[in-house]
Design an enzyme around this catalytic site. Structure first.
Site, PDB file in Angstrom:
ATOM      1  N   HIS A  47       0.829  -1.209   0.000  1.00  0.00           N
ATOM      2  CA  HIS A  47       0.000   0.000   0.000  1.00  0.00           C
ATOM      3  C   HIS A  47       0.862   1.256   0.000  1.00  0.00           C
ATOM      4  CE1 HIS A  47      -3.550   2.501   1.213  1.00  0.00           C
ATOM      5  NE2 HIS A  47      -2.582   3.233   1.772  1.00  0.00           N
ATOM      6  N   GLU A  48       1.782   1.341   0.945  1.00  0.00           N
ATOM      7  CA  GLU A  48       2.597   2.553   1.034  1.00  0.00           C
ATOM      8  C   GLU A  48       3.482   2.726  -0.192  1.00  0.00           C
ATOM      9  OE1 GLU A  48       2.046   4.876   3.071  1.00  0.00           O
ATOM     10  OE2 GLU A  48       0.580   3.688   4.214  1.00  0.00           O
ATOM     11  N   HIS A  82       3.280   6.954  -6.822  1.00  0.00           N
ATOM     12  CA  HIS A  82       2.584   8.182  -7.201  1.00  0.00           C
ATOM     13  C   HIS A  82       3.566   9.357  -7.210  1.00  0.00           C
ATOM     14  CE1 HIS A  82      -1.587  10.364  -6.710  1.00  0.00           C
ATOM     15  NE2 HIS A  82      -1.051  10.562  -7.884  1.00  0.00           N
ATOM     16  N   HIS A  97       1.783   4.738  -2.791  1.00  0.00           N
ATOM     17  CA  HIS A  97       1.988   6.181  -2.622  1.00  0.00           C
ATOM     18  C   HIS A  97       3.353   6.595  -3.175  1.00  0.00           C
ATOM     19  CE1 HIS A  97      -1.572   7.079  -0.308  1.00  0.00           C
ATOM     20  NE2 HIS A  97      -1.259   6.263   0.682  1.00  0.00           N
TER      21      HIS A  97
END
Length: 674
Positions: free
Chosen positions: A461-462, A468, A465
């Site tokens: 999940h991290e 991104h 980021h």
């Protein structure tokens, strides 16, 4: 101070901050110079005597504040990742000053006059799409910051912003202190029955660090339902852990939460909004509070019904005992193990951190996007445990730096997050430097870090980021990387979770840390089935926190919170939402709800499930058609990940997907659609 490592750009690769040169004595002087320099740059814009143009106003604002950006990016990562009494004191001093500095810019009447003049003739400027959106977003930001208030209104707004900044800082520091103080110490190894060997060893090390040799200490994470509750066989110890978890911060942060909510309600009214939630969502993809409430309203009843079915199964397994909050996770694992023959503790040997990182997270990124990673042991992070990787694009060109800070420590706040130390911008000639922080229990020296399945999910999940930020390809720093609406920012990270369980990815990293044997195929299949068990509980605890956040920020003015007790308010909010379920406390209670009282998620915690609507729809898109995963990855990167906030995110999604997002894939995923 005339010499300071923040005063000039770093000479290290990608302008990685020179952490070895920083001392706490450098922060305040750098903040002071950074704010002074930016105000001087703004004064130069307003006093130039030239008719406002995009170049001499908007682009000039984008170039301003270099020193302030450098010190803020480093300092606020440190206060989250490796805080100390010295940095806490600096944060308490500088936070209200930064709020006042922001007001000095956005409440500058001459600067706003230039922005408004440009906005008024925006159709004749001949701007490219990114420039046009930047002008529009600056205008919105000025107006929402109070640029149109009269002098008295602006004066009160400045006071409110300063008070809120100070209160948020205090709230966050209280959480860290309360969480450390709530560590549960046990004197007998028998009380840790059910914990794996590595977890017991970590608890012994925690106790030694507290000066309690011969005991064991269970550190808490910043959630209500502690992961350790799934493993502890001793019901009394489980009850102690849950009680310590739920009571954190109530004495100090309860009244502070009320104060913060009052200040936000007053500020919203001053700016012309019915409540703080209405103010927040206007600038998000949701746009209206009604849209958020419509979506949440579709979820509560089926989620509660699902959780009630799960509770009945757990009560049956318990043989008639009353199911309490400290029992739910333990008995869920029992039922899961019996029904699906999946023992969560038995999975750990297949999830060794280094293999999950390199052969899972990095391998998936290379397979989907073509990027590769090379560890840079010659570069230093802000803590000895921080690792630095150089990231290369598919054509071999340099892309940026990724820093990984994976282990828990007393100086690190709970949870997991991504920060940008350097934001990508073609205007400023900068490439991205991003950091992921997790809170994995650090094993004793020489032993491997074995993860839970939830730890694996958090790692993927991290890193979503991080992607991104790394893939950002914009002209202006205003739009870089994760600078998107809060209810869109979780979308890329949630999409990246899909790769953790893809057969070709899972097979590459889920290998026994001692033998190298892959996880048995039948175990993989049972694990997929087991994942679907417990979605009722997970959805209810999330919705509890979401609607608690919403209740705090839907109050129609500060007077509505007069003489409010935080615990009573919380109890009533959950009752009204239909989520007052003793056995399922909200994921965060008020006293340690850092997201909304010291972070940026106030009236925005709904964004996780709002983003999951887009995520579930995108996962479905990845499974459609004949294009390869690599081709689809390039499309996803080009159309969404690389564009940051330079386009309207929801419009970009609709263009990418060919239609508006559909909620049905999410309902199916969470077992909420019959």
């Amino acid at each position: 101070m005339t010499t300071n490592p923040f005063f000039e750009p770093s000479a290290l690769p990608y302008e990685l901050p020179p952490f070895a040169e920083f001392g706490t004595e450098h922060y305040l002087p750098a903040f002071e110079r950074g704010m002074a320099e930016q105000l001087a740059e703004v004064a130069a814009i307003t006093s130039a005597g030239e008719e406002p143009s995009f170049a001499n106003t908007i682009a000039a604002l984008e170039r301003s504040g270099a020193v302030l950006t450098r010190v803020a990016n480093v300092f606020f990562n440190i206060t989250s990742s490796d805080s100390s009494a010295a940095t806490d004191a600096i944060e308490a001093e500088v936070s209200p000053k930064l709020a006042a500095h922001r007001d000095a810019i956005y409440l500058d009447p001459e600067l706003f006059a230039r922005v408004e003049a440009l906005y008024g003739r925006r159709e004749e400027l001949g701007s490219d799409p990114e420039e046009a959106r930047l002008l529009e977003q600056y205008h919105i930001r000025f107006v929402r910051a109070g640029a149109r208030l009269d002098a008295a209104g602006q004066a009160r707004l400045r006071e409110l912003n300063a008070e809120l900044a100070a209160a948020a800082t205090e709230f966050g520091q209280n959480i860290l202190a309360a969480t450390n103080a709530a560590t549960v110490v046990v004197e007998s190894a028998a009380e840790l029955a059910g914990l794996g060997q590595a977890a017991v060893a970590a608890a012994a090390q925690n106790a030694r660090e507290l000066g309690r040799d011969g005991a064991w200490a269970l550190r808490l994470q910043n959630v209500s339902n502690q992961p350790v509750l799934a493993e502890l066989a001793d019901r009394d110890v489980r009850q102690r852990v849950m009680a310590a978890s739920l009571s954190r911060g109530s004495s100090d942060n309860g009244a502070l939460a009320v104060r913060i909510a009052v200040l936000r309600a007053e500020r919203a009214a001053l700016l012309g909004y019915s409540d703080h939630a209405a103010y927040v969502v206007e600038d998000q993809t949701a746009k209206t509070a009604a849209a958020v409430e419509e979506m949440l309203g579709r979820l509560v009843a089926p989620a509660v019904a699902n959780a009630e079915r799960e509770a009945a199964e757990l009560a049956q397994a318990m043989g008639g005992q009353e199911l309490r909050s400290w029992d739910w996770q333990f008995w869920s694992e029992k039922v899961r193990a019996e029904r699906f023959s999946v023992d969560a503790e038995a999975l750990r040997p297949y999830f060794e951190l280094e293999r999950v990182l390199r052969d899972g997270v990095f391998f998936a990124a290379e397979r989907v996007y073509g990027i590769t990673f090379q560890e840079r042991k010659d570069l230093l992070g802000y803590h000895p445990e921080v690792r630095i990787f150089e990231v290369f694009d598919a054509d071999g060109s340099a892309l940026g730096l990724f820093l990984g800070d994976f282990f828990a420590r007393p100086s690190k706040r709970g949870g997991a997050w991504m920060n940008e130390l350097v934001s990508q911008s073609r205007l400023l000639g900068k490439r991205p430097v991003v950091v992921n922080n997790l809170n994995i229990a650090k094993p004793p020296a020489g032993e491997p870090a074995l993860l839970t399945w939830d730890n694996v999910r958090t790692l993927f999940h991290e890193f979503g980021h991080a992607l991104h930020g790394l893939f950002s390809d914009v002209q202006y720093p205003f739009f870089s990387g994760t600078e998107v609406p809060r209810d869109f920012v979780e979308f890329p990270s949630q999409v990246n979770e899909m790769w953790m369980s893809r057969p070709e990815i899972l097979a590459n990293y889920a290998r026994h840390f001692e033998t190298g044997e892959p996880m048995p195929t039948e175990l993989v299949e049972r694990m997929a089935e087991a994942e679907r068990f417990g979605t009722g509980f997970k959805t209810v605890e999330y919705l509890g926190a979401t609607l608690l956040d919403w209740a705090w920020h839907r109050v129609p003015g500060p007077e509505a919170l007069a003489d409010t007790d935080a615990e009573a308010f919380e109890e009533e909010a959950l009752r009204k939402a239909g989520l007052a379920i003793d056995a399922i406390p909200p994921r965060y209670r008020t006293g340690y709800f850092a997201h909304i009282f010291s972070g940026g998620y106030a009236a925005g915690y709904y964004s996780y499930i709002w983003s999951e609507v887009l995520d579930a729809d995108t996962v479905e898109w990845f499974d459609e058609g004949d294009a390869s995963i690599r081709e689809k990855g390039e499309t996803f990167r080009r159309e969404l990940l690389s564009r940051g906030g330079s386009v309207d995110p929801l419009a970009a999604f609709e263009s990418f997907r060919g239609r508006a997002p559909a909620i049905e894939p999410l309902l199916i995923r969470r077992g909420l659609l019959n």
